[in-house]
Design a protein around this motif. Structure first.
Motif, short mmCIF file in Angstrom:
data_model
loop_
_atom_site.label_atom_id
_atom_site.label_comp_id
_atom_site.label_asym_id
_atom_site.label_seq_id
_atom_site.Cartn_x
_atom_site.Cartn_y
_atom_site.Cartn_z
N ARG A 188 0.83 -1.20 0.00
CA ARG A 188 0.00 0.00 0.00
C ARG A 188 0.87 1.25 0.00
NH1 ARG A 188 -5.33 0.40 1.54
NH2 ARG A 188 -4.89 2.10 3.01
N SER A 189 1.95 1.20 0.76
CA SER A 189 2.87 2.34 0.79
C SER A 189 3.49 2.58 -0.59
CB SER A 189 3.95 2.10 1.84
OG SER A 189 4.88 3.17 1.85
N ALA A 190 3.76 1.48 -1.31
CA ALA A 190 4.37 1.59 -2.64
C ALA A 190 3.33 1.79 -3.74
CB ALA A 190 5.19 0.34 -2.92
N ARG A 191 2.04 1.84 -3.36
CA ARG A 191 0.94 1.99 -4.31
C ARG A 191 0.95 0.89 -5.36
NH1 ARG A 191 0.52 8.56 -5.43
NH2 ARG A 191 -0.03 9.14 -3.27
N GLN A 192 1.15 -0.32 -4.88
CA GLN A 192 1.18 -1.48 -5.76
C GLN A 192 0.06 -2.44 -5.39
OE1 GLN A 192 2.88 -2.05 -8.35
NE2 GLN A 192 4.80 -0.91 -8.25
N PRO A 193 -0.69 -2.94 -6.37
CA PRO A 193 -1.74 -3.92 -6.09
C PRO A 193 -1.16 -5.30 -5.82
CG PRO A 193 -1.58 -3.58 -8.45
CD PRO A 193 -0.60 -2.60 -7.81
N TYR A 194 -1.90 -6.10 -5.11
CA TYR A 194 -1.46 -7.48 -4.85
C TYR A 194 -2.68 -8.39 -4.90
CZ TYR A 194 -3.21 -6.64 -0.08
OH TYR A 194 -4.00 -6.35 1.00
N VAL A 195 -2.43 -9.67 -5.11
CA VAL A 195 -3.48 -10.68 -5.03
C VAL A 195 -3.10 -11.65 -3.92
CG1 VAL A 195 -4.01 -10.48 -7.48
CG2 VAL A 195 -2.40 -12.24 -6.72
N ILE A 196 -4.09 -12.38 -3.40
CA ILE A 196 -3.82 -13.28 -2.29
C ILE A 196 -4.58 -14.59 -2.47
CG2 ILE A 196 -5.58 -12.17 -0.87
CD1 ILE A 196 -3.80 -12.87 1.57
N TYR A 197 -3.88 -15.69 -2.25
CA TYR A 197 -4.48 -17.02 -2.21
C TYR A 197 -4.70 -17.39 -0.74
CZ TYR A 197 -3.18 -18.29 -7.10
OH TYR A 197 -3.06 -18.38 -8.46
N PRO A 198 -5.93 -17.59 -0.28
CA PRO A 198 -6.13 -18.07 1.09
C PRO A 198 -5.71 -19.53 1.28
CG PRO A 198 -8.07 -16.93 0.30
CD PRO A 198 -7.19 -17.15 -0.89
N HIS A 199 -5.66 -20.30 0.21
CA HIS A 199 -5.29 -21.73 0.27
C HIS A 199 -6.13 -22.49 1.29
CE1 HIS A 199 -1.95 -21.57 -2.55
NE2 HIS A 199 -1.49 -20.49 -1.95
N GLY A 200 -7.41 -22.22 1.32
CA GLY A 200 -8.33 -22.97 2.17
C GLY A 200 -8.36 -22.54 3.62
#
Length: 392
Positions: free
Chosen positions: A103-115
């Motif tokens: 967020r500080s770098a203003r970059q998006p991310y995706v996340i896998y909860p993996h169950g």
């Protein structure tokens, strides 16, 4: 594209998260992308990188949560060198730190909860759930809420994940995982198993491969095997790591059920010995109470091994629709029905199941497809982020 994968550990005994990351990363490298993986492992740990660029940032002050005072600084340096970011797993410091740095770098991310949002944990570990509920509000929920996408590997996982915590408002997408099957000769690989374990020649082999853990239904499997296979020419192969106390409890149970001589405890297998075990098995069984993508199930499919699974394995619909095995409830009776269904299947039926298992893997679960879908998602995020920053 330069992709940074962020996860807690590369310890192969920790479950399927590392294997999923390893498989995705190799496929992305083969497609021409630059991959880096960062974990909160001890740099001196023996965990192998499998030829990937792996940065072990150091052991956290909290063993389970993984808090490390210098992790965000290390992560910030890597963020500046990459353009796409994938977080794997929940409830640990790496995700919390990733959100803050990105967020500080203003970059998006995706996340896998993996169950890790499955309500099974809520029902079976109520005290842990209370602790997670406290952490949810200020720690985990913001990580999921602020992700560009939360990636589920099946429709079952997506639906189940909505029932554990509130508030819950995330941008959901579904990208099935996959794996790459090594190019091994099936007959020679199978024969290697029988060379290593001559006592199994001429036996019918039922394979369980995974962590020896209560959620996997190991106790159900032993009881069901005893009721239907005791005193027969069936052998149960139990493959995987486990906590010493639970593993010993299972061995004691096997003795009490009178099946100890029909079980081969093989521990954790990797590489060709693992694949030799798959190719030697007549069928694979997993009566799990909770299972996200179940990489071991897909590994079995890739070897043309029919799978006998519970309907708590999140890809059970794909198995059922593809005719690649049998599906039942995660109960003793359900596990018995799985074994009985395979025992009662005639030779033509078994051959058809084997063919459909391999076909389902080729159609649905090759890692190249999963890796390409993830790259397409990240490419879209990069474009939207670039446009947003130009407006600013």
């Amino acid at each position: 594209m330069k992709i940074l994968h962020i996860l807690r550990s590369s310890n192969p005994k920790g479950g399927g998260v590392w294997e999923a990351v390893r498989q995705l990363s190799h496929a992305q490298v083969q497609a021409g992308h630059e991959i880096t993986i960062i974990t909160l492992d001890d740099p001196a740990s023996p965990y192998e990188s499998s030829g990937l660029r792996l940065i072990k940032a150091g052991v956290g002050l909290s063993h389970k949560y993984g808090y490390h005072p210098k992790f965000k600084a290390v992560l910030a340096e890597l963020v500046a060198q990459h353009d796409s970011f994938v977080v794997h797993g929940l409830w640990q410091y790496h995700g919390y730190a990733a959100r803050q740095v990105l967020r500080s770098a203003r970059q998006p991310y995706v996340i896998y909860p993996h169950g890790m949002l499955d309500p099974w944990f809520k029902r079976n570990y109520p005290f842990k759930h209370l602790k997670k509920l406290f952490y949810w509000f200020w720690g985990e929920y913001p990580v999921l809420r602020d992700a560009a996408q939360v990636i589920f590997t099946s429709e079952e996982e997506r639906k189940a994940s909505r029932n554990s915590f509130r508030p819950y408002k995330v941008n959901e997408v579904i990208i099935p995982l996959g794996l790459k099957c090594p190019n091994l000769d099936p007959i020679n690989t199978r024969n290697r198993f029988f060379t290593d374990h001559p006592e199994t020649v001429g036996k019918k082999l039922l394979l369980f491969l995974g962590r020896l853990h209560e959620k996997k239904g190991c106790d159900l499997l032993l009881h069901a095997f005893a009721r239907n296979c005791r005193g027969t020419d069936w052998t149960l192969l139990m493959v995987g790591p486990g906590l010493e106390d639970y593993s010993q409890k299972l061995r004691v149970l096997a003795v009490s059920l009178g099946i100890e001589k029909q079980i081969l405890w093989l521990g954790m297998l990797m590489g060709e010995p693992k694949w030799a075990t798959f190719h030697a098995a007549d069928a694979f069984i997993l009566p799990s109470h909770q299972e996200n993508f179940a990489i071991a199930v897909v590994e079995a499919l890739s070897c043309g091994v029919p799978v006998l699974i519970s309907n708590k394995v999140n890809i059970w619909r794909e198995i059922q629709d593809g005719g690649a095995g049998f599906v039942e409830e995660d109960t003793l009776e359900g596990t018995e029905r799985l074994i009985q269904a395979w025992q009662q299947a005639d030779v033509p039926t078994r051959e058809t199941l084997k063919q459909k298992a391999r076909s389902l893997y080729l159609e649905r679960f090759q890692v190249e497809t999963a890796a390409a879908s993830l790259v397409n998602l990240l490419t879209g995020n990069m474009a939207r982020n670039s446009s947003k920053n130009r407006v600013r």
